[in-house]
Design an enzyme around this catalytic site. Structure first.
Site, mmCIF file in Angstrom:
data_model
loop_
_atom_site.group_PDB
_atom_site.id
_atom_site.type_symbol
_atom_site.label_atom_id
_atom_site.label_comp_id
_atom_site.label_asym_id
_atom_site.label_seq_id
_atom_site.Cartn_x
_atom_site.Cartn_y
_atom_site.Cartn_z
ATOM 1 N N ASP A 92 0.858 -1.175 0.000
ATOM 2 C CA ASP A 92 0.000 0.000 0.000
ATOM 3 C C ASP A 92 0.902 1.234 0.000
ATOM 4 O O ASP A 92 1.778 1.369 0.857
ATOM 5 C CB ASP A 92 -0.852 -0.018 1.278
ATOM 6 N N ASP A 105 -2.948 4.607 -2.453
ATOM 7 C CA ASP A 105 -3.957 5.251 -1.626
ATOM 8 C C ASP A 105 -4.366 6.624 -2.195
ATOM 9 O O ASP A 105 -3.494 7.429 -2.541
ATOM 10 C CB ASP A 105 -3.355 5.442 -0.220
ATOM 11 N N GLU A 146 -6.476 3.882 -5.871
ATOM 12 C CA GLU A 146 -7.727 4.154 -5.163
ATOM 13 C C GLU A 146 -8.185 5.539 -5.614
ATOM 14 O O GLU A 146 -7.510 6.534 -5.330
ATOM 15 C CB GLU A 146 -7.504 4.126 -3.646
ATOM 16 N N HIS A 174 -11.159 -2.737 3.934
ATOM 17 C CA HIS A 174 -10.989 -2.342 5.333
ATOM 18 C C HIS A 174 -11.717 -1.042 5.666
ATOM 19 O O HIS A 174 -11.762 -0.641 6.823
ATOM 20 C CB HIS A 174 -9.504 -2.204 5.645
ATOM 21 N N ASP A 175 -12.241 -0.340 4.660
ATOM 22 C CA ASP A 175 -12.974 0.915 4.904
ATOM 23 C C ASP A 175 -14.482 0.729 4.799
ATOM 24 O O ASP A 175 -15.224 1.680 5.058
ATOM 25 C CB ASP A 175 -12.593 1.974 3.852
HETATM 26 O O1 TEU Z 1 -9.233 5.654 2.005
HETATM 27 C C1 TEU Z 1 -9.827 6.761 1.419
HETATM 28 C C2 TEU Z 1 -11.125 7.021 2.050
HETATM 29 O O2 TEU Z 1 -11.359 8.043 2.606
HETATM 30 C C3 TEU Z 1 -12.120 5.946 2.138
HETATM 31 O O3 TEU Z 1 -12.488 5.846 3.475
HETATM 32 C C4 TEU Z 1 -13.335 6.279 1.330
HETATM 33 O O4 TEU Z 1 -14.407 5.577 1.834
HETATM 34 C C5 TEU Z 1 -13.266 5.854 -0.048
HETATM 35 O O5 TEU Z 1 -12.919 4.625 -0.085
HETATM 36 C C6 TEU Z 1 -12.685 6.857 -0.985
HETATM 37 O O6 TEU Z 1 -13.693 7.760 -1.242
HETATM 38 C C7 TEU Z 1 -7.870 5.478 2.151
HETATM 39 C C8 TEU Z 1 -7.608 4.281 3.035
HETATM 40 O O7 TEU Z 1 -8.159 3.133 2.451
HETATM 41 C C9 TEU Z 1 -8.157 4.570 4.406
HETATM 42 O O8 TEU Z 1 -8.066 3.464 5.264
HETATM 43 C C10 TEU Z 1 -7.387 5.748 4.958
HETATM 44 O O9 TEU Z 1 -7.926 6.134 6.194
HETATM 45 C C11 TEU Z 1 -7.423 6.943 4.011
HETATM 46 O O10 TEU Z 1 -7.178 6.594 2.658
HETATM 47 C C12 TEU Z 1 -6.362 7.944 4.394
HETATM 48 O O11 TEU Z 1 -5.104 7.473 4.045
#
Ligand code: TEU
Length: 536
Positions: free
Chosen positions: A98, A199, A250, A314-315
């Site tokens: 990541d 990310d 992402e 994980h989100d």
């Molecule tokens: O996620 C981005 C984020 O804000 C996600 O929670 C959101 O729901 C979506 O997937 C994008 O709109 C990444 C990581 O996966 C997350 O765990 C981190 O907290 C975040 O970035 C910050 O690095």
């Protein structure tokens, strides 16, 4: 479309802190991942995506990095990480890391230096702005805070953070920053990793002039801004193109049209992406909408770019809870969702525990939740004077901790995850849902995943086949074909709790896989999923 290994891959996401704890500190660790590699190999996955395990104060579970070149104590050390890579490769699998380069931790030496004085040479590593009439420079909010700006008393300026206060955004306009990041990427690639999950990679470029927005809550102004493709093409030229790797970005707020700019073959940027039209924008199951999203993305990327298929990570709350039925039809429903993800066009991802049909969780109090996004939002809403109970209930269904509870290996204490106290409570249903149980039941969700994954390895039609939806706006049934060089498959999914009649077009067919033992033809049972090969 050209054939490549990563288009054919099945990716398994290891959220290591909740995977397997070998030293009893309550956190999963890299040694724990090593010990479960045979399990993953047996399942059939090709690529492991490891969530961030770099040195970090760990406020956002590793997404706040303070040293890109070393491993977080909780996870282990560099030697163990190297062993992990070696053991992954020894089993013919691949490892992607990541990469978090939109922001660092505020404990990263760069930020400590940058915030030390206005004229420090590293001041420009981050985004600093003067107050406007004693207020933040604009009205942008951040993902985890009401404002994207935090005031620094010492130097009298605000710095920008798209996430928590402790996660300052790097200034990608600064060439030195970019070179530092590329150097760091080469460090990991030269160790032999097989790629990156990048990310929030579309957030790197900020809107020029930092103007106010009409829709602060929408957050979309944070992403896909002019300049982003210059950065990614530069990253590709300077680093990525020299390695045979897989890159998945992402990319929130992206349309298929824009998506193609990130992953179009020939664009020299990334290989594939996660868009969030489902995970972020579709709170509960909506069949017609889902089909529309799939068709639009298929058409948008057709023959030019590769999509990714996932319903949780994980989100995002576990898929069988959020989009399926985690009660009476948990197993059928988990298998149906898997069938869909693995047969739609794009790379399928399995989030740890999904392969045994793990569910979301409900803890009793906010104290039991660790997720910084949830905790901050709770505080923000309660501070507005709202009833804490109401806020709590509102936040439960989508709390990121739904999918972060420890992996269930067995019905032993703490689900066999740890001999200590887990960093987050175990889901109480581990007695019924666990790997040991799944391995002993030939009809389990686990064995179904294994078959699906095997099927993909044997039949290129699942990877490269054309897609056509034949179920239109039917609100329960999703049926589509995949065709490649004279071979045609039909997938039929009855995404509901009732039996349902759906006319299956061709009589001449062979059932390849189903989540029920026998085939009742046009009569579909609750959450029934079938994959047919059609003969013409
Ligand atoms: O996620 C981005 C984020 O804000 C996600 O929670 C959101 O729901 C979506 O997937 C994008 O709109 C990444 C990581 O996966 C997350 O765990 C981190 O907290 C975040 O970035 C910050 O690095």
């Amino acid at each position: 479309m050209n054939k490549t290994w990563w288009k054919e891959a099945v990716v398994y996401q290891v959220y290591w802190r909740s995977f397997n704890d070998t030293d009893g500190d309550g956190y999963g660790d890299l040694q724990g991942v090593i010990e479960k590699l045979d399990y993953l190999k047996e399942l059939g996955v090709d690529v492991i995506w490891l969530n961030p395990c770099y040195e970090s104060p760990d406020l956002d579970n590793g997404y706040d990095i303070s040293n890109y070149y070393s491993i977080m104590n909780k996870a282990g050390d560099m030697e163990t990480w190297e062993m992990l890579l070696e053991e992954v490769h020894a089993r013919g699998m691949k490892l992607i890391m990541d990469l978090v380069v939109n922001h660092t931790s505020n404990q990263h030496p760069w930020f400590i230096e940058s915030s030390s004085s206005r004229d420090h040479p590293k001041r420009d590593y981050y985004i600093w702005k003067d107050p406007v009439n004693g207020q933040p420079p604009n009205n942008w909010r951040s993902y985890f805070e009401p404002s994207a700006w935090t005031y620094d008393e010492r130097t009298g300026q605000y710095y920008m953070h798209s996430f928590a206060v402790e996660q300052p955004d790097l200034n990608w306009e600064n060439k030195e920053v970019r070179q530092e990041i590329y150097k760091m990427m080469r460090f990991w690639l030269d160790k032999g990793i097989d790629g990156f999950r990048l990310d929030v990679i579309n957030l790197l470029a900020k809107q020029e002039g930092f103007p106010n927005t009409d829709d602060p809550e929408g957050l979309h102004y944070l992403g896909n801004n002019p300049g982003i493709h210059d950065y990614l093409q530069e990253m590709n030229r300077e680093v990525l193109r020299d390695y045979d790797i897989m890159t998945v970005g992402e990319i929130p707020f992206v349309t298929p049209e824009d998506g193609l700019l990130y992953v179009g073959e020939g664009r020299q940027e990334l290989h594939t992406l996660f868009h969030f039209e489902v995970a972020d924008d579709m709170p509960s199951w909506d069949m017609v909408r889902y089909k529309e999203i799939q068709s639009r993305w298929y058409e948008g990327l057709k023959n030019q770019g590769t999509n990714s298929q996932f319903l949780n990570n994980h989100d995002h709350t576990r898929q069988v809870t959020r989009y399926g039925n985690d009660g009476r039809y948990r197993e059928e429903s988990a298998k149906l969702l898997a069938t869909m993800i693995h047969t739609l066009p794009g790379i399928p991802y399995v989030y740890q525990g999904e392969e045994i049909g793990m569910t979301g969780v409900r803890f009793d109090s906010i104290e039991d939740y660790q997720d910084i996004a949830m905790r901050n939002k709770y505080e923000e809403e309660v501070e507005k004077g709202r009833d804490p109970e109401v806020v709590f209930e509102e936040l439960l269904p989508l709390s990121r901790d739904n999918s972060r509870t420890p992996m269930h290996w067995s019905d032993d204490d703490q689900a066999g995850f740890t001999t200590g106290t887990p960093w987050i409570k175990v889901n109480p249903n581990y007695k019924e849902i666990n790997v040991k149980q799944a391995l002993s039941d030939e009809n389990s969700v686990y064995y179904y995943y294994k078959e699906l994954i095997q099927l993909r390895k044997e039949h290129p039609v699942m990877v490269y086949g054309d897609y056509q939806d034949i179920s239109g706006d039917d609100p329960y049934v999703y049926a589509y074909t995949r065709s490649l060089e004279g071979e045609k498959w039909l997938v039929v999914l009855n995404h509901c709790d009732d039996s349902y009649r759906f006319e299956i077009p061709s009589e001449s067919r062979t059932l390849l896989l189903s989540n029920y033992r026998d085939d009742h033809g046009d009569v579909l049972r609750p959450h029934e999923a079938k994959i047919y090969k059609l003969r013409d």
